[in-house]
Design a protein around this motif. Sequence first.
Motif, PDB file in Angstrom:
ATOM      1  N   ASP A   1      -0.055  18.698  16.001  1.00  0.00           N
ATOM      2  CA  ASP A   1       1.131  19.354  16.555  1.00  0.00           C
ATOM      3  C   ASP A   1       1.641  18.619  17.789  1.00  0.00           C
ATOM      4  O   ASP A   1       2.856  18.475  17.997  1.00  0.00           O
ATOM      5  N   LYS A   2       0.716  18.151  18.611  1.00  0.00           N
ATOM      6  CA  LYS A   2       1.112  17.430  19.825  1.00  0.00           C
ATOM      7  C   LYS A   2       1.794  16.105  19.468  1.00  0.00           C
ATOM      8  O   LYS A   2       2.820  15.726  20.051  1.00  0.00           O
ATOM      9  N   LEU A   3       1.240  15.403  18.492  1.00  0.00           N
ATOM     10  CA  LEU A   3       1.833  14.137  18.048  1.00  0.00           C
ATOM     11  C   LEU A   3       3.225  14.351  17.460  1.00  0.00           C
ATOM     12  O   LEU A   3       4.154  13.586  17.728  1.00  0.00           O
ATOM     13  N   CYS A   4       3.374  15.401  16.657  1.00  0.00           N
ATOM     14  CA  CYS A   4       4.682  15.702  16.076  1.00  0.00           C
ATOM     15  C   CYS A   4       5.720  15.954  17.170  1.00  0.00           C
ATOM     16  O   CYS A   4       6.864  15.493  17.072  1.00  0.00           O
ATOM     17  N   ALA A   5       5.336  16.682  18.195  1.00  0.00           N
ATOM     18  CA  ALA A   5       6.269  16.986  19.280  1.00  0.00           C
ATOM     19  C   ALA A   5       6.695  15.721  20.011  1.00  0.00           C
ATOM     20  O   ALA A   5       7.877  15.550  20.347  1.00  0.00           O
ATOM     21  N   LEU A   6       5.757  14.802  20.246  1.00  0.00           N
ATOM     22  CA  LEU A   6       6.076  13.577  20.979  1.00  0.00           C
ATOM     23  C   LEU A   6       6.893  12.601  20.141  1.00  0.00           C
ATOM     24  O   LEU A   6       7.738  11.879  20.665  1.00  0.00           O
ATOM     25  N   ALA A   7       6.641  12.558  18.838  1.00  0.00           N
ATOM     26  CA  ALA A   7       7.302  11.573  17.971  1.00  0.00           C
ATOM     27  C   ALA A   7       8.484  12.146  17.200  1.00  0.00           C
ATOM     28  O   ALA A   7       9.095  11.446  16.400  1.00  0.00           O
ATOM     29  N   SER A   8       8.800  13.426  17.433  1.00  0.00           N
ATOM     30  CA  SER A   8       9.879  14.102  16.705  1.00  0.00           C
ATOM     31  C   SER A   8       9.651  14.016  15.198  1.00  0.00           C
ATOM     32  O   SER A   8      10.561  13.698  14.428  1.00  0.00           O
ATOM     33  N   ALA A   9       8.428  14.295  14.783  1.00  0.00           N
ATOM     34  CA  ALA A   9       8.056  14.247  13.373  1.00  0.00           C
ATOM     35  C   ALA A   9       7.924  15.655  12.817  1.00  0.00           C
ATOM     36  O   ALA A   9       7.579  16.591  13.539  1.00  0.00           O
ATOM     37  N   GLU A  10       8.186  15.813  11.514  1.00  0.00           N
ATOM     38  CA  GLU A  10       8.015  17.108  10.870  1.00  0.00           C
ATOM     39  C   GLU A  10       6.541  17.452  10.702  1.00  0.00           C
ATOM     40  O   GLU A  10       6.146  18.610  10.829  1.00  0.00           O
ATOM     41  N   ASP A  11       5.734  16.448  10.377  1.00  0.00           N
ATOM     42  CA  ASP A  11       4.328  16.724  10.088  1.00  0.00           C
ATOM     43  C   ASP A  11       3.499  15.479  10.384  1.00  0.00           C
ATOM     44  O   ASP A  11       4.028  14.371  10.535  1.00  0.00           O
ATOM     45  N   CYS A  12       2.198  15.679  10.445  1.00  0.00           N
ATOM     46  CA  CYS A  12       1.279  14.607  10.830  1.00  0.00           C
ATOM     47  C   CYS A  12      -0.067  14.841  10.163  1.00  0.00           C
ATOM     48  O   CYS A  12      -0.483  15.985   9.965  1.00  0.00           O
ATOM     49  N   ALA A  13      -0.734  13.755   9.815  1.00  0.00           N
ATOM     50  CA  ALA A  13      -2.114  13.808   9.324  1.00  0.00           C
ATOM     51  C   ALA A  13      -2.940  12.859  10.174  1.00  0.00           C
ATOM     52  O   ALA A  13      -2.523  11.728  10.436  1.00  0.00           O
ATOM     53  N   VAL A  14      -4.099  13.313  10.614  1.00  0.00           N
ATOM     54  CA  VAL A  14      -4.963  12.466  11.433  1.00  0.00           C
ATOM     55  C   VAL A  14      -6.232  12.131  10.653  1.00  0.00           C
ATOM     56  O   VAL A  14      -6.734  12.933   9.863  1.00  0.00           O
ATOM     57  N   PHE A  15      -6.743  10.928  10.905  1.00  0.00           N
ATOM     58  CA  PHE A  15      -7.870  10.390  10.154  1.00  0.00           C
ATOM     59  C   PHE A  15      -8.934   9.841  11.104  1.00  0.00           C
ATOM     60  O   PHE A  15      -8.713   9.710  12.305  1.00  0.00           O
ATOM     61  N   ALA A  16     -10.068   9.473  10.522  1.00  0.00           N
ATOM     62  CA  ALA A  16     -11.206   9.011  11.309  1.00  0.00           C
ATOM     63  C   ALA A  16     -11.003   7.641  11.926  1.00  0.00           C
ATOM     64  O   ALA A  16     -11.727   7.249  12.831  1.00  0.00           O
ATOM     65  N   SER A  17     -10.007   6.872  11.439  1.00  0.00           N
ATOM     66  CA  SER A  17      -9.707   5.555  12.007  1.00  0.00           C
ATOM     67  C   SER A  17      -8.288   5.165  11.621  1.00  0.00           C
ATOM     68  O   SER A  17      -7.690   5.759  10.716  1.00  0.00           O
ATOM     69  N   GLY A  18      -7.769   4.151  12.286  1.00  0.00           N
ATOM     70  CA  GLY A  18      -6.456   3.635  11.925  1.00  0.00           C
ATOM     71  C   GLY A  18      -6.447   3.060  10.522  1.00  0.00           C
ATOM     72  O   GLY A  18      -5.467   3.195   9.782  1.00  0.00           O
ATOM     73  N   VAL A  19      -7.530   2.403  10.142  1.00  0.00           N
ATOM     74  CA  VAL A  19      -7.621   1.815   8.804  1.00  0.00           C
ATOM     75  C   VAL A  19      -7.599   2.911   7.733  1.00  0.00           C
ATOM     76  O   VAL A  19      -6.988   2.751   6.668  1.00  0.00           O
ATOM     77  N   ALA A  20      -8.245   4.039   8.004  1.00  0.00           N
ATOM     78  CA  ALA A  20      -8.208   5.157   7.058  1.00  0.00           C
ATOM     79  C   ALA A  20      -6.783   5.673   6.891  1.00  0.00           C
ATOM     80  O   ALA A  20      -6.369   6.032   5.778  1.00  0.00           O
ATOM     81  N   ALA A  21      -6.017   5.696   7.979  1.00  0.00           N
ATOM     82  CA  ALA A  21      -4.619   6.130   7.913  1.00  0.00           C
ATOM     83  C   ALA A  21      -3.785   5.149   7.091  1.00  0.00           C
ATOM     84  O   ALA A  21      -2.959   5.551   6.261  1.00  0.00           O
ATOM     85  N   LEU A  22      -3.986   3.857   7.321  1.00  0.00           N
ATOM     86  CA  LEU A  22      -3.269   2.840   6.550  1.00  0.00           C
ATOM     87  C   LEU A  22      -3.609   2.940   5.064  1.00  0.00           C
ATOM     88  O   LEU A  22      -2.728   2.920   4.200  1.00  0.00           O
ATOM     89  N   THR A  23      -4.885   3.038   4.753  1.00  0.00           N
ATOM     90  CA  THR A  23      -5.325   3.119   3.361  1.00  0.00           C
ATOM     91  C   THR A  23      -4.748   4.352   2.677  1.00  0.00           C
ATOM     92  O   THR A  23      -4.408   4.315   1.487  1.00  0.00           O
ATOM     93  N   ALA A  24      -4.620   5.442   3.425  1.00  0.00           N
ATOM     94  CA  ALA A  24      -4.032   6.658   2.869  1.00  0.00           C
ATOM     95  C   ALA A  24      -2.618   6.395   2.373  1.00  0.00           C
ATOM     96  O   ALA A  24      -2.239   6.786   1.258  1.00  0.00           O
ATOM     97  N   ILE A  25      -1.808   5.726   3.182  1.00  0.00           N
ATOM     98  CA  ILE A  25      -0.428   5.425   2.786  1.00  0.00           C
ATOM     99  C   ILE A  25      -0.398   4.481   1.587  1.00  0.00           C
ATOM    100  O   ILE A  25       0.299   4.711   0.599  1.00  0.00           O
ATOM    101  N   PHE A  26      -1.156   3.408   1.680  1.00  0.00           N
ATOM    102  CA  PHE A  26      -1.089   2.371   0.645  1.00  0.00           C
ATOM    103  C   PHE A  26      -1.534   2.896  -0.715  1.00  0.00           C
ATOM    104  O   PHE A  26      -0.985   2.509  -1.746  1.00  0.00           O
ATOM    105  N   THR A  27      -2.528   3.776  -0.737  1.00  0.00           N
ATOM    106  CA  THR A  27      -3.036   4.276  -2.017  1.00  0.00           C
ATOM    107  C   THR A  27      -2.275   5.495  -2.521  1.00  0.00           C
ATOM    108  O   THR A  27      -2.278   5.778  -3.723  1.00  0.00           O
TER     109      THR A  27
END
Length: 392
Positions: free
Chosen positions: A67-93
């Motif tokens: 929720d805090k990230l969404c407020a700062l980035a003006s985003a509708e929603d956000c998902a957080v992961f255990a690492s940046g690489v996990a976040a990247l892999t989530a998008i790519f797959t």
Amino acid sequence: MKENIGLQTTAVHAGARKDDTFGAINEPIYMTSNYRIPTDGSDIDWSGTNSNIYARNRNINQVVLQDKLCALASAEDCAVFASGVAALTAIFTCFAHTGDHVIVSEVCYSATNLLFREILPERYNIEATFVDTTDTEAVKKAIRKNTKLIHVETPGNPTTGISDIDEIAKIAHEAGALLSVDATFAGPISIRPLKHGADLEIHSMTKYINGHGDSLGGCVMGNKELLAKIKEEAMVNYGGILSPFNAWLIARGLTTLPIRMKQHSSVALKVAKFLEQSPAVRFVWYPGLESHPQHELAKKYMNGEYSGMISFDIKGDEATHTKFLDSLKYITHAVSLGDIESLIVYYDKNSDKLPHYPDIYREGFFRFSVGLEDAEDLIADLNNAFKACGLI
């Protein structure tokens, strides 16, 4: 949080869900893997992320951080992961499948490079074209009928190249593709990809968002439809979830992000100007310098705060570079970036990554993450190291 309040106030107060049982001011850490299942007839989202059932689906500290990230980035929603690489892999797959084509920034994080040069093509038949995304025409020429995703890193790691997000978003959407932007080098304040047409914004929260070098994490932000897919497929079923404690640590760091970025940017600009004038230096790239190849784009996208990332090289052989690193007092030779203390890492001329970088980088260079120290002390530290190497 939708009130018309300032960025720093948003960073402090957005997402707060304080438990008032004991009157605590700080957010509690909810260290639980399981939750009591209600029997009052409430709808339960057994396989999704909208109910407190199991910590792999959702935990309270994760929700506060999102929720805090969404407020700062003006985003509708956000998902957080255990690492940046996990976040990247989530998008790519989630958004590239067998037979699809993806366009990727040629200058990109090492894990992104590996995923698209080897793992995804070899195992999943996803074809990638690497292009210089600071060249918008090159991006346009790389489009194919089966292009499903354009992934841009801006500023590029480690060269600080700036890509034109507005124009690349148009190219992506005309082709029916998504645009994802990894803005880790700038954090979610210095560059706002979602406001410039990006569909998905990615950060390694390990870096500027956390800012204290004590927790790994990654995040993806975008609209609710795209994030629902990411949460269900990647967060719940891949299991790369962020622990409550790490979510708490990162949310704590995030509260000071706006004021930290002002200091990072202010100090880095002074240091970059010093490096640019030093006879010991072979070249320096920093988006805030007029000499940077994409300085005008940086002015457009970075709102006068150019982050703390500098790339540069000194004159001399490998022994000189090693001596320089050994002579630094306040700047630590270490990987990562965005910490409160200054970090520097050397890519020598034998690095397998250099062929993908601009020509000036191919003799080797330093990636320098400027911390929160006083500019005068960092400049003195660099100057003393130059003297120790006999460069001045």
